[in-house]
Design an enzyme around this catalytic site. Sequence first.
Site, PDB file in Angstrom:
ATOM      1  N   LYS A  19       0.852  -1.200   0.000  1.00 20.88           N
ATOM      2  CA  LYS A  19       0.000   0.000   0.000  1.00 20.88           C
ATOM      3  C   LYS A  19       0.884   1.246   0.000  1.00 20.88           C
ATOM      4  O   LYS A  19       2.119   1.150   0.018  1.00 20.88           O
ATOM      5  CB  LYS A  19      -0.933   0.012   1.215  1.00 20.88           C
ATOM      6  CG  LYS A  19      -0.220   0.109   2.558  1.00 20.88           C
ATOM      7  CD  LYS A  19      -1.230   0.160   3.697  1.00 20.88           C
ATOM      8  CE  LYS A  19      -0.540   0.327   5.046  1.00 20.88           C
ATOM      9  NZ  LYS A  19      -1.486   0.394   6.164  1.00 20.88           N
ATOM     10  N   ARG A  41       4.742  -7.951   4.379  1.00 27.94           N
ATOM     11  CA  ARG A  41       4.868  -8.882   5.517  1.00 27.94           C
ATOM     12  C   ARG A  41       3.633  -9.728   5.705  1.00 27.94           C
ATOM     13  O   ARG A  41       3.686 -10.775   6.349  1.00 27.94           O
ATOM     14  CB  ARG A  41       5.173  -8.104   6.793  1.00 27.94           C
ATOM     15  CG  ARG A  41       4.124  -7.083   7.168  1.00 27.94           C
ATOM     16  CD  ARG A  41       4.472  -6.381   8.467  1.00 27.94           C
ATOM     17  NE  ARG A  41       3.704  -5.149   8.641  1.00 27.94           N
ATOM     18  CZ  ARG A  41       3.759  -4.407   9.726  1.00 27.94           C
ATOM     19  NH1 ARG A  41       4.544  -4.761  10.726  1.00 27.94           N
ATOM     20  NH2 ARG A  41       3.047  -3.301   9.813  1.00 27.94           N
ATOM     21  N   TYR A 175      10.273   8.678  14.962  1.00 25.43           N
ATOM     22  CA  TYR A 175      10.305   8.701  13.496  1.00 25.43           C
ATOM     23  C   TYR A 175      11.434   9.586  12.952  1.00 25.43           C
ATOM     24  O   TYR A 175      12.240   9.129  12.125  1.00 25.43           O
ATOM     25  CB  TYR A 175       8.939   9.133  12.979  1.00 25.43           C
ATOM     26  CG  TYR A 175       8.817   9.125  11.474  1.00 25.43           C
ATOM     27  CD1 TYR A 175       8.681   7.931  10.780  1.00 25.43           C
ATOM     28  CD2 TYR A 175       8.849  10.316  10.765  1.00 25.43           C
ATOM     29  CE1 TYR A 175       8.565   7.921   9.387  1.00 25.43           C
ATOM     30  CE2 TYR A 175       8.731  10.322   9.380  1.00 25.43           C
ATOM     31  CZ  TYR A 175       8.587   9.125   8.699  1.00 25.43           C
ATOM     32  OH  TYR A 175       8.483   9.123   7.331  1.00 25.43           O
ATOM     33  N   VAL A 208       2.675  12.895   1.144  1.00 27.22           N
ATOM     34  CA  VAL A 208       1.676  12.299   0.254  1.00 27.22           C
ATOM     35  C   VAL A 208       0.641  11.517   1.067  1.00 27.22           C
ATOM     36  O   VAL A 208       0.955  10.999   2.139  1.00 27.22           O
ATOM     37  CB  VAL A 208       2.343  11.360  -0.789  1.00 27.22           C
ATOM     38  CG1 VAL A 208       3.204  12.158  -1.757  1.00 27.22           C
ATOM     39  CG2 VAL A 208       3.177  10.283  -0.115  1.00 27.22           C
TER      40      VAL A 208
HETATM   41  N1  LIG Z   1       3.308   9.441   3.468  1.00 29.18           N
HETATM   42  C1  LIG Z   1       4.207  10.435   3.498  1.00 29.18           C
HETATM   43  O1  LIG Z   1       3.870  11.630   3.354  1.00 29.18           O
HETATM   44  C2  LIG Z   1       5.667  10.104   3.682  1.00 29.18           C
HETATM   45  C3  LIG Z   1       6.574  11.176   3.762  1.00 29.18           C
HETATM   46  C4  LIG Z   1       7.929  10.913   3.895  1.00 29.18           C
HETATM   47  C5  LIG Z   1       8.357   9.601   3.960  1.00 29.18           C
HETATM   48  N2  LIG Z   1       7.457   8.572   3.905  1.00 29.18           N
HETATM   49  C6  LIG Z   1       7.979   7.207   3.974  1.00 29.18           C
HETATM   50  O2  LIG Z   1       7.394   6.413   2.964  1.00 29.18           O
HETATM   51  C7  LIG Z   1       7.450   5.047   3.357  1.00 29.18           C
HETATM   52  C8  LIG Z   1       6.079   4.418   3.181  1.00 29.18           C
HETATM   53  O3  LIG Z   1       5.178   5.074   4.067  1.00 29.18           O
HETATM   54  P1  LIG Z   1       3.636   5.297   3.703  1.00 29.18           P
HETATM   55  O4  LIG Z   1       3.336   6.709   3.976  1.00 29.18           O
HETATM   56  O5  LIG Z   1       3.327   4.692   2.405  1.00 29.18           O
HETATM   57  O6  LIG Z   1       2.962   4.472   4.886  1.00 29.18           O
HETATM   58  P2  LIG Z   1       1.939   3.239   4.874  1.00 29.18           P
HETATM   59  O7  LIG Z   1       0.837   3.461   3.920  1.00 29.18           O
HETATM   60  O8  LIG Z   1       1.643   2.999   6.321  1.00 29.18           O
HETATM   61  O9  LIG Z   1       2.830   2.045   4.299  1.00 29.18           O
HETATM   62  C9  LIG Z   1       3.864   1.489   5.056  1.00 29.18           C
HETATM   63  C10 LIG Z   1       4.214   0.162   4.422  1.00 29.18           C
HETATM   64  O10 LIG Z   1       5.314  -0.409   5.163  1.00 29.18           O
HETATM   65  C11 LIG Z   1       4.947  -1.731   5.504  1.00 29.18           C
HETATM   66  N3  LIG Z   1       5.660  -2.219   6.678  1.00 29.18           N
HETATM   67  C12 LIG Z   1       5.672  -1.738   7.936  1.00 29.18           C
HETATM   68  N4  LIG Z   1       6.427  -2.520   8.715  1.00 29.18           N
HETATM   69  C13 LIG Z   1       6.913  -3.507   7.929  1.00 29.18           C
HETATM   70  C14 LIG Z   1       7.757  -4.622   8.141  1.00 29.18           C
HETATM   71  N5  LIG Z   1       8.261  -4.902   9.360  1.00 29.18           N
HETATM   72  N6  LIG Z   1       8.069  -5.417   7.096  1.00 29.18           N
HETATM   73  C15 LIG Z   1       7.562  -5.168   5.866  1.00 29.18           C
HETATM   74  N7  LIG Z   1       6.735  -4.151   5.604  1.00 29.18           N
HETATM   75  C16 LIG Z   1       6.422  -3.325   6.630  1.00 29.18           C
HETATM   76  C17 LIG Z   1       3.454  -1.690   5.720  1.00 29.18           C
HETATM   77  O11 LIG Z   1       2.894  -2.989   5.721  1.00 29.18           O
HETATM   78  P3  LIG Z   1       1.496  -3.341   6.476  1.00 29.18           P
HETATM   79  O12 LIG Z   1       0.387  -2.967   5.535  1.00 29.18           O
HETATM   80  O13 LIG Z   1       1.617  -4.817   6.701  1.00 29.18           O
HETATM   81  O14 LIG Z   1       1.469  -2.543   7.744  1.00 29.18           O
HETATM   82  C18 LIG Z   1       3.065  -0.859   4.510  1.00 29.18           C
HETATM   83  O15 LIG Z   1       3.064  -1.641   3.346  1.00 29.18           O
HETATM   84  C19 LIG Z   1       7.949   5.029   4.792  1.00 29.18           C
HETATM   85  O16 LIG Z   1       9.339   4.741   4.824  1.00 29.18           O
HETATM   86  C20 LIG Z   1       7.695   6.452   5.250  1.00 29.18           C
HETATM   87  O17 LIG Z   1       8.554   6.841   6.293  1.00 29.18           O
HETATM   88  C21 LIG Z   1       6.133   8.791   3.768  1.00 29.18           C
END
Ligand SMILES: NC(=O)c1ccc[n+]([C@@H]2O[C@H](COP(=O)([O-])OP(=O)(O)OC[C@H]3O[C@@H](n4cnc5c(N)ncnc54)[C@H](OP(=O)(O)O)[C@@H]3O)[C@@H](O)[C@H]2O)c1
Length: 257
Positions: A19, A41, A175, A208
Amino acid sequence: MTSHTTTNAPVALVTGANKGVGHAIARQLAALPATVYLGARDEDRGRTAAAELTANGHDVRFLHLDVTDTATADLAAKRIEEEAGRLDILVNNAGISTPWQPPSQTPLDDMRRSFETNVLGVITVTNAMLPLLRRSEAARIVNISSVIGSLTAAAENHDPTGAFPDGSFPNTLGYPVSKTAVNALTVMYANELRDEGILVNAVSPNWVPTDANGHTGLLTLEQGARLPVAMATLPDGGPTGTFTCADHTGSGLALPW
Ligand SMILES: NC(=O)c1ccc[n+]([C@@H]2O[C@H](COP(=O)([O-])OP(=O)(O)OC[C@H]3O[C@@H](n4cnc5c(N)ncnc54)[C@H](OP(=O)(O)O)[C@@H]3O)[C@@H](O)[C@H]2O)c1
């Protein structure tokens, strides 16, 4: 069922790709085209997310991978080796956030959880995949970071010339400090792998809408994924050891460490 990679399309792995940002990156890589291993996972969530992309005719394969579990990383590497024989692109995307509290009130368990996934997870997966990346002619590693990992942005909180002139930098440990560590390890890997032509960069997708932030943001998911994909497909001699942030144009902005 075992499927083998038969084309010269790049072979990519995106962690946490069921996702959010990871899924958007997987979608764009698959469209290049690339063979994409969609790391997740949870098997149900991973298979459903992969099926969504294969429905578009793309070569996307669910890969069971919990970045906190070395055994799944080793098994994942074994499967990619058997099917593809190499890995060209690794996107370390999986990440979690922990409750935002002042440093003085941070439970150590939150720090452990944050580092276990966001930092040690990157090291676990990178080291498991390096033998396969070394077999690529143009290996690229993209570590998904955040402007919130910038120490300069934190230090300039309230500074009218800084990234958070209104003092809105989240002054919390879990974080932000984990993403600062991601930036640090990005530079270390880049230094180690430079002579082998393996480019390693930290990239923020900007802000995002995902489950992690209540679906708020400045860019769309597709916009946020463009720079990570560009850094995952850099030409030979491209930059390494950098920290950049996606913008509306997709070309990206350099971020201060
Ligand atoms: N959204 C933003 O604005 C933003 C900004 C800067 C950086 N980021 C970075 O972008 C990345 C993705 O975040 P997101 O916003 O897309 O969040 P998200 O929608 O919560 O997605 C996080 C993903 O990481 C997976 N995950 C968490 N723990 C895991 C593990 N132990 N092993 C494998 N997969 C694992 C989750 O799986 P599950 O579905 O199983 O929980 C999910 O697929 C992160 O590194 C975040 O720090 C996001």
